[in-house]
Design an enzyme around this catalytic site. Sequence first.
Site: not given
Length: 274
Positions: A44-46, A75
């Site tokens: 979902s995110e990096t 997060h």
Amino acid sequence: MRTFHQIDVFTGRFLLGNPLAVVHGAEGLTDEQMAAFARWTNLSETTFLLPPVHADADYRVRIFTTEGELPFAGHPTLGSARAWLEAGGVPKAADLVQECGAGLVRVRRTGDRLAFAAPPLIRGGDVDPADLAQVKRALRLKDEDVVGAQWADNGPGWLALLLKDAETVLAIEPDAAAFGEHDKVGVVGPHPSGGETAFEVRAFVRTAEDPVTGSLNAAIGQWLIGTGQAPESYVAAQGTRLRRRGRVHVERDGSDIWVGGDTVIGITGSVRLP
């Protein structure tokens, strides 16, 4: 080669939270290199850690989804802070200060738990009846299921619904094609009193469900605590339908809403980006 971590966020047990990829020492990487790696991780995110520009910040972070860059996300804030500390980062003061697209975000440590101070909303307030009707159709909700609705946008663009109870939250089977332009929707509902968690939260992003979502929980906390619909301190569960066990600790301290959780380092290594 650059140092790489993968952190599980909002859980004390690896594989039960929301994973985050973190690349250290990201100086020299282009926007396209960062975006390409974020697409490749398919998380979902990096995030990419960089030296700060602001004098008060300890580090700077850029946050990418598989589709683009975000000014802030929850997060990734906690996971990036954990990775920065694990790599030997020493904060200038008691709290860490993260620099991101939304500005400076404070991150505090209480034992092994990290928490961030919720940033101000970019957009808040009531939801237009037509927009609310569309979202209710997408979530297959009846009018009597919905207690309230608010814009809860602190960067990603959340629209949040308060439902009558946690059971209704967990029962949602969304119609992904019906969201239209409202493609980031969060729902929250109370659990019976006396349990481990006060609320159940779910976050829908287009055709997917996010396991555990700090930005959404931050905005929900600002809304519900601010209007007296939640206690000054509570724990929310998220990820239950995805067989995760996210636990988000929300509390008001003075004028701030703090959003915290445990973090677990799952992968440590190095990465070579072309």
